[in-house]
Scaffold this active site. Structure first.
Site, PDB file in Angstrom:
ATOM      1  N   PHE A   7     -13.994   4.340   3.415  1.00 16.30           N
ATOM      2  CA  PHE A   7     -12.642   3.929   3.137  1.00 16.30           C
ATOM      3  C   PHE A   7     -12.232   4.719   1.894  1.00 16.30           C
ATOM      4  O   PHE A   7     -13.161   4.828   0.635  1.00 16.30           O
ATOM      5  CB  PHE A   7     -13.198   2.245   1.788  1.00 16.30           C
ATOM      6  CG  PHE A   7     -12.780   1.742   1.370  1.00 16.30           C
ATOM      7  CD1 PHE A   7     -12.109   0.433   2.641  1.00 16.30           C
ATOM      8  CD2 PHE A   7     -12.252   1.090   0.557  1.00 16.30           C
ATOM      9  CE1 PHE A   7     -11.107  -0.336   2.503  1.00 16.30           C
ATOM     10  CE2 PHE A   7     -11.198   0.544   0.431  1.00 16.30           C
ATOM     11  CZ  PHE A   7     -10.320  -0.380   0.974  1.00 16.30           C
ATOM     12  N   ARG A  19      -4.273   1.429  -6.570  1.00 16.75           N
ATOM     13  CA  ARG A  19      -3.431   1.529  -6.319  1.00 16.75           C
ATOM     14  C   ARG A  19      -2.513   2.843  -7.539  1.00 16.75           C
ATOM     15  O   ARG A  19      -2.927   3.192  -6.986  1.00 16.75           O
ATOM     16  CB  ARG A  19      -2.527   0.308  -6.641  1.00 16.75           C
ATOM     17  CG  ARG A  19      -3.009  -0.146  -5.803  1.00 16.75           C
ATOM     18  CD  ARG A  19      -1.411  -0.960  -5.100  1.00 16.75           C
ATOM     19  NE  ARG A  19      -2.127  -2.019  -4.271  1.00 16.75           N
ATOM     20  CZ  ARG A  19      -1.807  -2.647  -3.013  1.00 16.75           C
ATOM     21  NH1 ARG A  19      -2.405  -1.844  -2.223  1.00 16.75           N
ATOM     22  NH2 ARG A  19      -2.528  -4.299  -2.774  1.00 16.75           N
ATOM     23  N   ASP A  77       1.142   3.462   4.813  1.00 19.64           N
ATOM     24  CA  ASP A  77      -0.338   4.400   3.874  1.00 19.64           C
ATOM     25  C   ASP A  77      -1.342   4.967   4.347  1.00 19.64           C
ATOM     26  O   ASP A  77      -1.726   5.880   4.730  1.00 19.64           O
ATOM     27  CB  ASP A  77      -1.326   3.484   2.782  1.00 19.64           C
ATOM     28  CG  ASP A  77      -2.090   2.311   3.024  1.00 19.64           C
ATOM     29  OD1 ASP A  77      -1.536   1.937   4.584  1.00 19.64           O
ATOM     30  OD2 ASP A  77      -2.304   1.223   2.006  1.00 19.64           O
ATOM     31  N   GLY A 121       0.616  -0.964   0.077  1.00 20.74           N
ATOM     32  CA  GLY A 121      -0.378  -0.089   0.269  1.00 20.74           C
ATOM     33  C   GLY A 121       0.883   1.640  -0.081  1.00 20.74           C
ATOM     34  O   GLY A 121       0.281   2.109  -0.435  1.00 20.74           O
ATOM     35  N   LYS A 152      -6.749   7.703  10.902  1.00 18.27           N
ATOM     36  CA  LYS A 152      -8.142   8.279  10.816  1.00 18.27           C
ATOM     37  C   LYS A 152      -8.148   8.050  12.069  1.00 18.27           C
ATOM     38  O   LYS A 152      -8.713   7.480  13.336  1.00 18.27           O
ATOM     39  CB  LYS A 152      -9.392   6.571  10.310  1.00 18.27           C
ATOM     40  CG  LYS A 152      -8.696   7.169   9.522  1.00 18.27           C
ATOM     41  CD  LYS A 152     -10.357   5.561   8.632  1.00 18.27           C
ATOM     42  CE  LYS A 152     -10.037   5.369   6.937  1.00 18.27           C
ATOM     43  NZ  LYS A 152     -10.725   4.113   6.700  1.00 18.27           N
ATOM     44  N   ASP A 202      -4.628   2.866  10.388  1.00 23.11           N
ATOM     45  CA  ASP A 202      -6.653   2.579  10.254  1.00 23.11           C
ATOM     46  C   ASP A 202      -7.131   2.292  11.778  1.00 23.11           C
ATOM     47  O   ASP A 202      -7.084   2.854  12.517  1.00 23.11           O
ATOM     48  CB  ASP A 202      -6.586   2.238   8.929  1.00 23.11           C
ATOM     49  CG  ASP A 202      -8.749   2.139   8.942  1.00 23.11           C
ATOM     50  OD1 ASP A 202      -9.469   2.099   9.883  1.00 23.11           O
ATOM     51  OD2 ASP A 202      -9.270   2.186   7.711  1.00 23.11           O
TER      52      ASP A 202
HETATM   53  P1  XMP Z   1      -5.233  -0.593  10.017  1.00 24.39           P
HETATM   54  O1  XMP Z   1      -4.477  -0.040  10.230  1.00 24.39           O
HETATM   55  O2  XMP Z   1      -6.934  -1.488  10.357  1.00 24.39           O
HETATM   56  O3  XMP Z   1      -4.932  -0.817   8.247  1.00 24.39           O
HETATM   57  O4  XMP Z   1      -4.349  -2.313  10.343  1.00 24.39           O
HETATM   58  C1  XMP Z   1      -4.505  -2.413   7.218  1.00 24.39           C
HETATM   59  C2  XMP Z   1      -4.352  -2.428   6.068  1.00 24.39           C
HETATM   60  O5  XMP Z   1      -5.599  -1.804   5.701  1.00 24.39           O
HETATM   61  C3  XMP Z   1      -6.067  -1.231   4.808  1.00 24.39           C
HETATM   62  N1  XMP Z   1      -6.884  -0.422   4.427  1.00 24.39           N
HETATM   63  C4  XMP Z   1      -7.472   0.103   3.716  1.00 24.39           C
HETATM   64  N2  XMP Z   1      -7.227   0.330   1.986  1.00 24.39           N
HETATM   65  N3  XMP Z   1      -8.666   2.941   2.370  1.00 24.39           N
HETATM   66  C5  XMP Z   1      -7.414   1.133   1.725  1.00 24.39           C
HETATM   67  O6  XMP Z   1      -7.705   0.828   0.408  1.00 24.39           O
HETATM   68  C6  XMP Z   1      -8.993   2.177   3.415  1.00 24.39           C
HETATM   69  O7  XMP Z   1      -9.618   3.348   3.954  1.00 24.39           O
HETATM   70  C7  XMP Z   1      -7.888   1.238   4.254  1.00 24.39           C
HETATM   71  N4  XMP Z   1      -8.002   1.872   5.829  1.00 24.39           N
HETATM   72  C8  XMP Z   1      -7.155   0.215   6.077  1.00 24.39           C
HETATM   73  C9  XMP Z   1      -4.286  -0.773   4.533  1.00 24.39           C
HETATM   74  O8  XMP Z   1      -2.790  -1.236   3.582  1.00 24.39           O
HETATM   75  C10 XMP Z   1      -3.407  -1.096   5.688  1.00 24.39           C
HETATM   76  O9  XMP Z   1      -2.067  -0.558   5.706  1.00 24.39           O
END
Ligand code: XMP
Length: 192
Positions: free
Chosen positions: A165, A178, A113, A57, A144, A116
């Protein structure tokens, strides 16, 4: 005359987006600012900076960011599967390609990236701590705040965003989008 937004982007990807959250020029400006902050932080690093992007990402963000850094640095690659939305909650993040450089005694900047839920960064941070870097900081393009946990904090943050998202600039849905050059909000009916 200003060209309509539709003309600037691949129309088939644009059709899948509800709206553009962060346009290209705003992204580019902020990435340059982040690079300046990072540059100041590590300008006198006696250990040598190793940047560790979490694949895949962060690839676009990484490419733009490191080209703005004014000093020598190394890249260490690690690939992690976070099973986002596809596996039972019992499956946390998993390393699918271990880190390929020695970071012992080095200054390490972990790049992702988006912060979240923080599960992925928490997991990778622990993997890296076990290898005894001299320092370990985190840089994310997006965060976020409504969801980011208190125990996973980023030292460098590009943008705080609402809990929607997002795709583009490296972020994917089902490995698509991407290559979208900006950050957009995916139409909810496409993933829910
Ligand atoms: P977390 O912080 O939840 O994020 O462990 C894990 C991975 O999930 C992807 N991610 C997203 N990808 N839109 C996306 O396209 C989003 O809103 C989003 N939130 C999480 C991202 O690769 C991150 O590293």
């Amino acid at each position: 005359m200003q060209r309509p937004a539709r003309g600037r982007y691949n129309p088939r990807m644009l059709d899948d987006l509800e709206r553009i959250l962060i346009p290209q020029d705003v992204l580019a400006r902020r990435v340059r600012e982040l690079a300046q902050d990072i540059g100041r932080t590590y300008a006198d690093s006696p250990h040598g900076l190793v940047i560790v992007p979490i694949l895949a990402g962060s690839i676009i963000f990484l490419a733009d960011l490191i080209r703005c850094l004014p000093f020598k640095m190394r890249i260490g690659l690690i690939a992690v599967s976070s099973y986002r939305g596809t596996a039972p909650a019992a499956h946390g993040p998993r390393v699918i390609q271990p880190l390929n450089v020695d970071i012992t005694g080095r200054d390490v900047l972990l790049i992702d990236d988006i912060l979240d839920t923080g599960n992925t960064l928490r997991f990778v941070r622990e993997q890296l701590r076990e290898r005894n870097p001299a320092s370990l900081r985190i840089c994310v393009l997006l965060r976020k705040p409504a969801k980011a946990p208190l125990d996973v904090t980023a030292d460098f943050v590009g943008f705080d965003i609402e809990d929607v998202f997002v795709v583009g600039y490296g972020l994917d849905y089902n490995d698509l989008y991407r290559n979208w050059p900006a950050i957009g909000v995916l139409r909810p009916e496409l993933y829910s």
